[in-house]
Design an enzyme around this catalytic site. Structure first.
Site, PDB file in Angstrom:
ATOM      1  N   LEU A  14     -70.474  37.853 -10.623  1.00 30.85           N
ATOM      2  CA  LEU A  14     -70.521  38.941 -11.535  1.00 30.85           C
ATOM      3  C   LEU A  14     -69.649  38.359 -12.728  1.00 30.85           C
ATOM      4  O   LEU A  14     -68.439  38.793 -13.286  1.00 30.85           O
ATOM      5  CB  LEU A  14     -70.019  40.285 -11.066  1.00 30.85           C
ATOM      6  N   HIS A  15     -69.881  37.053 -13.441  1.00 31.18           N
ATOM      7  CA  HIS A  15     -69.020  36.759 -14.260  1.00 31.18           C
ATOM      8  C   HIS A  15     -69.794  36.421 -15.578  1.00 31.18           C
ATOM      9  O   HIS A  15     -71.070  36.582 -15.574  1.00 31.18           O
ATOM     10  CB  HIS A  15     -68.363  35.143 -14.122  1.00 31.18           C
ATOM     11  N   ALA A  16     -68.939  36.483 -16.754  1.00 24.75           N
ATOM     12  CA  ALA A  16     -69.747  36.123 -18.110  1.00 24.75           C
ATOM     13  C   ALA A  16     -70.968  37.115 -18.445  1.00 24.75           C
ATOM     14  O   ALA A  16     -70.781  38.473 -18.355  1.00 24.75           O
ATOM     15  CB  ALA A  16     -69.939  34.837 -18.197  1.00 24.75           C
TER      16      ALA A  16
END
Length: 85
Positions: A14-16
């Site tokens: 769950l990044h960027a």
């Protein structure tokens, strides 16, 4: 209370961009929404910094919880975003 355990399939968790999409979906409804690493402390799913701070990796599980009207549908939507490859 609606709750889903989701295995994160995306390479970057769950990044960027995935996190931004997740937070935008969570922010659509005026209900309480939290997300946590399995066994970890829940954080506000409407905060991009908190969601990105979970540092979820591919293959790890997260728990998404929502409470209020429309919680089931919202949790389903968030689970789909989190588990997308």
């Amino acid at each position: 209370m609606a709750e889903r355990k989701v295995t994160v399939e995306a390479e970057v968790g769950l990044h960027a961009r995935p996190a931004a999409t997740f937070v935008q979906a969570a922010a659509k409804a005026p209900i309480d929404v939290t997300v946590a690493r399995l066994g970890g402390e829940p954080v506000n799913a409407k905060s991009i910094l908190m969601v990105m701070g979970l540092d979820v990796r591919q293959g790890e599980s997260i728990v998404i919880r929502a409470d209020g009207e429309g919680a089931e549908e919202l949790v389903d939507e968030l689970a789909a975003i989190a588990s997308a490859p």
